[in-house]
Design an enzyme around this catalytic site. Structure first.
Site: not given
Ligand code: TEU
Ligand code: CA
Length: 601
Positions: A113, A277, A352
């Site tokens: 990430d 994202e 998440h």
């Protein structure tokens, strides 16, 4: 047809280009909730290493870990204070080396990430930056002089709101200026206009690629280029609220593709995986600018249109009832657009930040739960795109129990939201109760409860005598990996089948085209995938309460049902086809895939 930015929108379908990352499936791990190895109640890297065979058994190709770098954990690691060090409770750099080695030995890639829209306020860059207007790091963040009200009090430079409550600007007393933070005030936004910032990010990327990382998931990567005049946002929400949604001025901003292109050059050198994202953008043309095959920016993007489908007028903690036809339009829009325009989709229903998909999109009622989990796996798993599974989704984990009070929650988003609510409405128990039930339904903590490994105390997430950082869901005695991994009828076994079929029949399920069938039906989601002589019909009944549905089989797919074979199904006996009047009896939450290869008939 050509639009701005040299994106060409094609009227006809080109042959979809092949790539390893299109054929891969990804498993997302939330490190703090996956497996604790040392009894401190917090998941860690040695814990993940102890579960390596689990990923191989499931059949995923890539494992993505939410952030593990050094962080004060204001936002669960999405606030990084050192990009070269590991958050101590998770382990060491050597543990990460061992993890990568263990994954690679099993033919699995490791995706990291990358959180570089913002840092933690404890990062050395920010400590320097805030120390004086003359500091060499001053321009690494976004500083602006205050506006002033009638009495001369300082006010934020504009009306943008932060995702975690209040203004997106924080006044810093040392220099009397405001800095921008789109998320928590402990997460100041980096200034990407500054070439030194971009160079520092490139160094981080190279460092981890050189250390064996195979690619990146890039956090809110479409927020890195802002409109530099920082205009006020239009009043689109409750007008009594001073802070409004400024995303039109920071999502997909003017220099985004220049910045992504620079990163893309590095990724290309390493043939690295990338998924960005991108909240707040629903125009596929905008996203194609990043994921077009020949653009060399990102492989794919997480768009938010499906997971925002049930956000009501008051935002995510308010409800919107959505008809299935809305979901059909969204899915079909992205499927068709990316297929025709050499883009690529990232397929996901959970991560998440999202509640559990069974609770949200189907039914977690015990009599339906397994069928529902398999139905959603069918619906998602045969679409065109790279498939993402979030830890526990393969087990049918669901939202937190109805008994959870606010003290069970841990997420900054929800805790800030709750605090603001109490401040604004201190004496409104009805509102408190209704909000709490919205929180139980939508909170990010729904996804963050510990992995349910078996029926031992704390589901074996941590040792019996320790306390998990967030409670294990009450249902772990029945719902856990041990009870599913060896059970051929489990949700786990079903996901395994889906993953295997995507590999075995990659031509059709990865590269084939997509057609929506019976778009008006508000219960049954049906589509075909086809490639050459092959067609697959995917049926997913989203309704659990309508009883059996006699589905009039559209002519276009009648032959598949009559002459094809069933590849996978979530009821143990085959679907009930009544050939005479061309009807199929589709049972509650029933899903299956029928397959026909006319060259083989
Ligand atoms: O999330 C960005 C984001 O906009 C949402 O998914 C966010 O969680 C939601 O809007 C809140 O309602 C990313 C990360 O995935 C998230 O965990 C981080 O908190 C956030 O960025 C900041 O880094
Ligand atoms: Ca631990």
């Amino acid at each position: 047809m050509t639009t701005a930015d040299n994106i060409s929108i094609s009227p006809k379908t080109p042959v979809v280009k092949r790539a390893w990352w299109k054929e891969s499936s990804v498993y997302q791990i939330y490190p703090s909730s996956f497996q604790d190895s040392n009894g401190d109640g917090i998941g860690d890297i040695p814990g993940i290493i102890s579960r390596l065979d689990y990923f191989q058994n499931l059949g995923v190709d890539i494992v993505w870990l939410s952030p593990i770098l050094k962080s004060p954990q204001v936002d669960m690691g999405y606030d990084i204070s050192d990009y070269y060090d590991i958050h101590a409770p998770y382990g060491t750099r050597e543990d990460v080396d061992r993890l990568i080695e263990g994954l690679h030995e099993r033919g699995i890639k490791y995706v990291m990430d990358l959180v570089v829209n913002h840092t933690s306020d404890q990062h050395e860059w920010f400590k320097q930056s805030r120390s004086s207007t003359e500091n060499q790091y001053r321009n690494w963040y976004i500083w602006r002089k205050p506006k002033h009200d009638a009495e001369g009090n300082p006010e934020p430079p504009n009306n943008w709101k932060s995702y975690f409550g209040g203004s997106a600007w924080q006044l810093d007393p040392t220099t009397g200026e405001y800095y921008l933070h789109l998320f928590a005030r402990e997460q100041p936004d980096l200034n990407w206009e500054n070439p030194a910032v971009r160079a520092a990010v490139h160094d981080i990327i190279r460092h981890w690629l050189n250390r064996g990382v195979d690619g990146f998931r890039m956090d809110v990567i479409n927020f890195i280029s802002k409109h530099l005049d920082f205009p006020d946002a239009p009043i689109t929400e409750d007008s009594s609220q001073p802070w409004q949604d400024g995303s039109m001025y920071y999502a997909c901003g003017p220099r985004l593709h220049e910045f992504l292109g620079e990163i893309g050059l590095i990724l290309k050198e390493y043939d690295a995986f990338s998924v960005g994202e991108m909240p707040c953008v629903f125009d596929p043309v905008e996203i194609l600018k990043a994921v077009g095959f020949d653009r060399h920016e990102l492989n794919m993007v997480f768009q938010f249109e499906i997971v925002d489908i049930d956000h009501g007028p008051g935002g995510k903690f308010s409800r919107r009832k959505w008809p299935l036809s809305d979901l059909k339009s969204i899915v079909s829009k992205w499927q068709t657009f990316m297929h025709t325009n050499e883009g690529w989709n990232a397929l996901y229903l959970e991560n998440h930040d999202q509640p559990r998909s069974i609770s949200r999109f189907a039914s977690q009622n015990p009599e339906h739960r397994t069928t529902a989990g398999k139905m959603l796996a069918t619906f998602l798993g045969f679409q065109s795109g790279t498939l993402f599974i979030y830890q526990g989704q393969e087990l049918g984990m669901v939202n937190v129990p109805e008994t959870w009070a606010i003290d069970k929650f841990r997420d900054i988003e929800v805790l800030n939201y709750w605090k603001d609510l109490l401040d604004a409405h201190p004496n409104d128990p009805d509102l408190h109760n209704s909000t709490l039930s919205e929180i139980r339904f939508k909170s990010r903590d729904n996804a963050r409860t510990p992995m349910q490994w078996d029926s031992s105390p704390h589901a074996s997430f941590t040792s019996a005598d320790s306390t998990p950082w967030i409670s294990v869901n009450d249902d772990f005695k029945t719902w856990n990996a041990a009870s599913q991994v060896t059970n051929p009828d489990s949700i786990f076994a079903y996901w395994k089948q889906v993953l295997r079929l995507r590999k075995e029949k990659a031509d059709i399920f990865v590269y084939g085209d997509y057609t929506l069938i019976d778009g008006e039906n508000e219960n049954i989601f049906a589509y075909t995938r086809s490639f050459g002589s092959m067609t697959a019909l995917v049926i997913a009944n989203f309704s659990s309460s309508e009883g059996n549905i006699a589905w009039k089989v559209p002519d276009a797919v009648a032959e598949i049902l009559e002459s094809g074979r069933i590849l996978v199904a979530n009821y143990s006996d085959s679907p009930k086809v009544e050939a005479q009047d061309q009807r199929v009896i589709v049972r509650p939450l029933e899903a299956f895939v029928a397959f026909l290869d006319v060259s083989a008939v």
